[in-house]
Design an enzyme around this catalytic site. Structure first.
Site, PDB file in Angstrom:
ATOM      1  N   SER A 127     166.778 152.668  -7.325  1.00 25.00           N
ATOM      2  CA  SER A 127     166.903 152.467  -5.872  1.00 25.00           C
ATOM      3  C   SER A 127     166.563 151.041  -5.476  1.00 25.00           C
ATOM      4  O   SER A 127     167.142 150.513  -4.523  1.00 25.00           O
ATOM      5  CB  SER A 127     166.050 153.486  -5.108  1.00 25.00           C
ATOM      6  OG  SER A 127     164.680 153.211  -5.250  1.00 25.00           O
TER       7      SER A 127
ATOM      8  N   ARG B  94     159.180 146.777 -31.134  1.00 25.90           N
ATOM      9  CA  ARG B  94     159.321 146.184 -29.813  1.00 25.90           C
ATOM     10  C   ARG B  94     160.039 144.841 -29.904  1.00 25.90           C
ATOM     11  O   ARG B  94     160.876 144.504 -29.071  1.00 25.90           O
ATOM     12  CB  ARG B  94     157.926 145.935 -29.234  1.00 25.90           C
ATOM     13  CG  ARG B  94     157.619 146.758 -28.045  1.00 25.90           C
ATOM     14  CD  ARG B  94     156.200 146.523 -27.556  1.00 25.90           C
ATOM     15  NE  ARG B  94     155.573 147.790 -27.325  1.00 25.90           N
ATOM     16  CZ  ARG B  94     155.880 148.612 -26.316  1.00 25.90           C
ATOM     17  NH1 ARG B  94     156.797 148.281 -25.446  1.00 25.90           N
ATOM     18  NH2 ARG B  94     155.275 149.762 -26.185  1.00 25.90           N
TER      19      ARG B  94
ATOM     20  N   HIS C  62     155.860 146.234  -8.640  1.00 26.16           N
ATOM     21  CA  HIS C  62     154.859 147.193  -9.121  1.00 26.16           C
ATOM     22  C   HIS C  62     154.330 147.975  -7.926  1.00 26.16           C
ATOM     23  O   HIS C  62     153.994 147.387  -6.901  1.00 26.16           O
ATOM     24  CB  HIS C  62     153.723 146.441  -9.826  1.00 26.16           C
ATOM     25  CG  HIS C  62     152.666 147.351 -10.345  1.00 26.16           C
ATOM     26  ND1 HIS C  62     152.828 148.101 -11.495  1.00 26.16           N
ATOM     27  CD2 HIS C  62     151.443 147.682  -9.850  1.00 26.16           C
ATOM     28  CE1 HIS C  62     151.743 148.841 -11.692  1.00 26.16           C
ATOM     29  NE2 HIS C  62     150.900 148.599 -10.706  1.00 26.16           N
TER      30      HIS C  62
ATOM     31  N   GLN D  83     159.165 150.471   1.577  1.00 25.72           N
ATOM     32  CA  GLN D  83     158.738 149.062   1.691  1.00 25.72           C
ATOM     33  C   GLN D  83     159.281 148.229   0.529  1.00 25.72           C
ATOM     34  O   GLN D  83     159.643 147.066   0.703  1.00 25.72           O
ATOM     35  CB  GLN D  83     157.209 148.968   1.723  1.00 25.72           C
ATOM     36  CG  GLN D  83     156.591 149.595   2.954  1.00 25.72           C
ATOM     37  CD  GLN D  83     157.131 148.970   4.234  1.00 25.72           C
ATOM     38  OE1 GLN D  83     157.143 147.747   4.385  1.00 25.72           O
ATOM     39  NE2 GLN D  83     157.594 149.799   5.145  1.00 25.72           N
ATOM     40  N   GLU D  84     159.322 148.830  -0.655  1.00 25.69           N
ATOM     41  CA  GLU D  84     159.863 148.100  -1.810  1.00 25.69           C
ATOM     42  C   GLU D  84     161.294 147.667  -1.527  1.00 25.69           C
ATOM     43  O   GLU D  84     161.698 146.555  -1.856  1.00 25.69           O
ATOM     44  CB  GLU D  84     159.809 148.984  -3.064  1.00 25.69           C
ATOM     45  CG  GLU D  84     158.393 149.341  -3.474  1.00 25.69           C
ATOM     46  CD  GLU D  84     158.294 149.892  -4.884  1.00 25.69           C
ATOM     47  OE1 GLU D  84     159.209 150.604  -5.338  1.00 25.69           O
ATOM     48  OE2 GLU D  84     157.270 149.605  -5.538  1.00 25.69           O
TER      49      GLU D  84
END
Ligand code: GAR
Length: 197
Positions: free
Chosen positions: A13, A69, A113, A177-178
């Site tokens: 999103s 990784r 975050h 808000q993000e």
């Protein structure tokens, strides 16, 4: 053209909010900026379909196909470099990146975050904020450095924690808000670059 590559793992999103704002504000014409590609480490990430709706190229690279990784990050870097991006945007990309990867993109790798950093790095931020009795929670856009969820803060937004909040209701309030601050932070990144050029 200045390219953005967005990395996702899930619903995407925030990626969609950036793509929508880029369209609405005509970043292509006004800033010479476009979202060139969305890359997911999960084939089932819902955000991939959303990206396609925006006409953005998509790519999948599963971390499960790699033994370390370092090997995954090297392959990811190669996929990203195919788009020669000015900015790499982590938007719900749930992988810890190696120092080599982070160093390569230093200054042009940003993350969102779901907490008011430096509080609550790591996972389960909303539940932890509720458990601690925080009256405010929020979200932070920051530069990515080798240390998880550290790095200079570029934008923040706070929301109230309400008496009957669950992690889900708080997450939904934070997410709205993000969707406002992340597109703004991306635009500011390019505006700052343009004015210092
Ligand atoms: C967002 O709330 C973002 O802050 C969080 O995941 C969600 C992704 O939503 N990121 C992290 O937790 C990173 N450690 P989205 O896929 O709908 O953008």
């Amino acid at each position: 053209m200045k390219n953005i590559v967005i990395l996702i793992s899930g619903s995407g999103s925030n990626m969609a909010a950036i793509a929508r704002t880029a369209q609405k504000e005509r970043w292509h014409d006004k800033l010479g900026v476009r979202v060139a590609a969305v890359i997911s480490n999960k084939a089932e990430a819902k955000g991939l379909a959303l990206a396609k709706e925006f006409g953005i190229a998509t790519d999948v690279l599963s971390h499960r196909d790699f033994e370390s990784r370092e090997a995954f990050d090297a392959a990811l870097m190669a996929r990203i470099e195919a788009h020669a991006p000015q900015l790499v945007v982590l938007a719900g990309f749930m992988r810890i990146l190696t120092p080599g990867f982070v160093g390569h993109y230093a200054g042009r790798l940003i993350n969102i975050h779901p907490s008011l950093l430096p509080a609550f790095t790591g996972l389960h931020t909303h539940q932890r904020a509720i458990d601690m009795g925080c009256r405010l929670a929020g979200t932070t856009v920051h530069q990515v450095t080798a240390e998880l969820d550290h790095g200079d803060i570029l934008a923040q937004a706070a929301v109230p924690v309400l008496p009957f909040d669950t992690a889900d209701t708080l997450a939904a309030r934070v997410l709205t808000q993000e969707h406002l601050i992340y597109p703004q932070a991306v635009r500011s990144f390019f505006e700052a670059k343009a004015s210092s050029a």
